[in-house]
Each structure stands twice: as C-alpha cells, then as structure tokens.
Write a protein that holds these residues in place. Structure first.
Motif: not given
Length: 252
Positions: A91-120
């Motif tokens: 949905f992000f990549d195709r319907s919203l037109g963010i593209g695979y690279a853009g979608g992957a970049s956003i999700l990578f930031v969210l994943l790192v933020a989740s792990l960082s918050t969990w660790y802290r």
C-alpha cells in the motif's frame, strides 16, 4: 508471588533450527496469502491491510493475554504480522507512490526507533527478556515493523535493483549464511545476530513468495496463490506438531 511467576514465564519459542524453518515458511505464506487477498480476490491493498490488521490485533491481544507459551497461537501471530506487513508495504510503495526505496527507508527508521525505545525502556532487546507484558508489546511492535520492512526490501531487491526473484532468493540466502557464519565464528552479539537474521528472513520469504506466484513474464513460476499458501500452511503445521518447540529459556 503469583504475579512474579507470571512475569518470569516466556511466551516466545526457543530459537533452534525448526524456529527458522517455520519462520521462513511463515514469511513466505505472508507474501502469498497477502497477495491472494489483495490481488487474487481483487480487494486491493487498503482493504487487505484493514482485514489483516484486525487479525493481527486479535492475535496479539490473545498472545499477550496468554498465561504460557502456545506454539499455534505464537505462530498465528507471526503469520498475522507478515500478512499485514505484505499488504501494508504494498500500500505504501504502490498505492501511495512512495516507492520501494522510500518505503524501505521509512520502515528501517521505524524499526531502529522501536528497538532503541525498547532498549532504553527495558535495558535489553534479547528474546530471553521477553517475560513481561511491556516487553511483549515492544517485541511484537518490532516484529511488525521488521516484517513490513522485509516486504519492501524484498520487492526493492527483486524489482528496483533488478535482481529478479530467483537472484533475490540467492542474495538473501547468502546474507543469512553470512549471519550463521558470524554466529559460529565471531563474537558479535547474539542478540544483534538474532534480529539481523529475523529481519532478513522476511525479504527472503517475500522473494520466494513472489517467485512462486508471479507470472512467467515477470520471472515467477505462476503457481496459484491459494495452492502455494495451502502448501506453506501445511508445512508449518507439520513442523509444529512433528518438532514441538519449548518456550525460550532464561540464560544466566
């Protein structure tokens, strides 16, 4: 006393070989199952995401509320995260037109933020410490982001980067082999290696799923999404009942 006992009970499985076999099968099922609903049923990515989000919410609630480890419930929740991850990423990549690279970049930031918050918050992101409701919530949020990221990363590798599905399978298989080698021959943190492998199994599942069900013209095998999903689900159930998993043990 009772609350202390409950807090120390793990509801996630021990990480052994069968764990990874089921995980790869589950992530592949997420791809074929998600595509079956959004594409084969023509419901679209938004409706597919909404349906799987409800399944995910119900499964996570049941998992967090459970008093002990239930293999079928745990893996149902994993499958729910990977199916909603498939349709959400599409949905992000195709319907919203963010593209695979853009979608992957956003999700990578969210994943790192989740792990960082969990660790802290908890002081560790090791699965050995997933023994409280708060840790479980962090665990499933992190998994949700990792599954969605994996879909976008798999699609980016196969399509945008031009590897195709078969070569994409080779790429992620070799990356996982490198993680296994690091596990046996380096002193890299086991927790870091676990999450690296956990994340990499998702794009592997994504490209395997696409290889199975995409048309010949796109480099796929053009298998029925329903048949592929049924075979994968059968494999998961056979693995679960043939090789019973124990709950993760606390290491001292």
């Amino acid at each position: 006393m009772n609350s202390t006992v409950k807090e120390n009970v793990s509801k996630v499985p021990e990480v052994v070989l069968v764990f990874w076999i089921i995980k790869i099968a589950a992530t592949t099922l997420g791809e074929t199952g998600g595509d079956a609903v959004s594409m084969s049923m023509n419901l679209g990515y938004l409706v597919g995401t909404a349906l799987f989000a409800v399944l995910f919410a119900v499964a996570v609630t049941a998992q967090v509320s459970a008093k002990r480890y239930h293999p079928l419930l745990y893996w149902t929740t994993i499958i729910a995260t990977t199916t909603v991850g498939t349709t959400l990423a599409d949905f992000f990549d195709r319907s919203l037109g963010i593209g695979y690279a853009g979608g992957a970049s956003i999700l990578f930031v969210l994943l790192v933020a989740s792990l960082s918050t969990w660790y802290r918050t908890m002081g560790s992101v090791s699965i050995d410490t997933v023994r409280t409701k708060k840790a479980e919530i962090f665990y499933w949020v992190t998994i949700m982001f990792s599954q969605t990221l994996g879909t976008a990363l798999g699609d980016w590798t196969a399509d945008t980067a031009g590897f195709g599905y078969a070569k994409g399978v080779v790429v992620f298989t070799m990356l996982l082999v490198a993680v296994v080698a690091a596990y046996y021959w380096t002193r890299i943190s086991r927790t870091t290696l676990f999450w690296t492998a956990f994340i990499l199994t998702r794009p592997l599942g994504a490209v395997v799923g696409d290889l199975l069900d995409k048309p010949h013209s796109s480099g796929g095998l053009a298998l029925s999404r329903y048949s592929a999903s049924a075979v994968l689900l059968t494999l998961i159930l056979i693995s679960l009942y043939s090789f019973p998993q124990m709950a993760a043990q606390k290491h001292h």
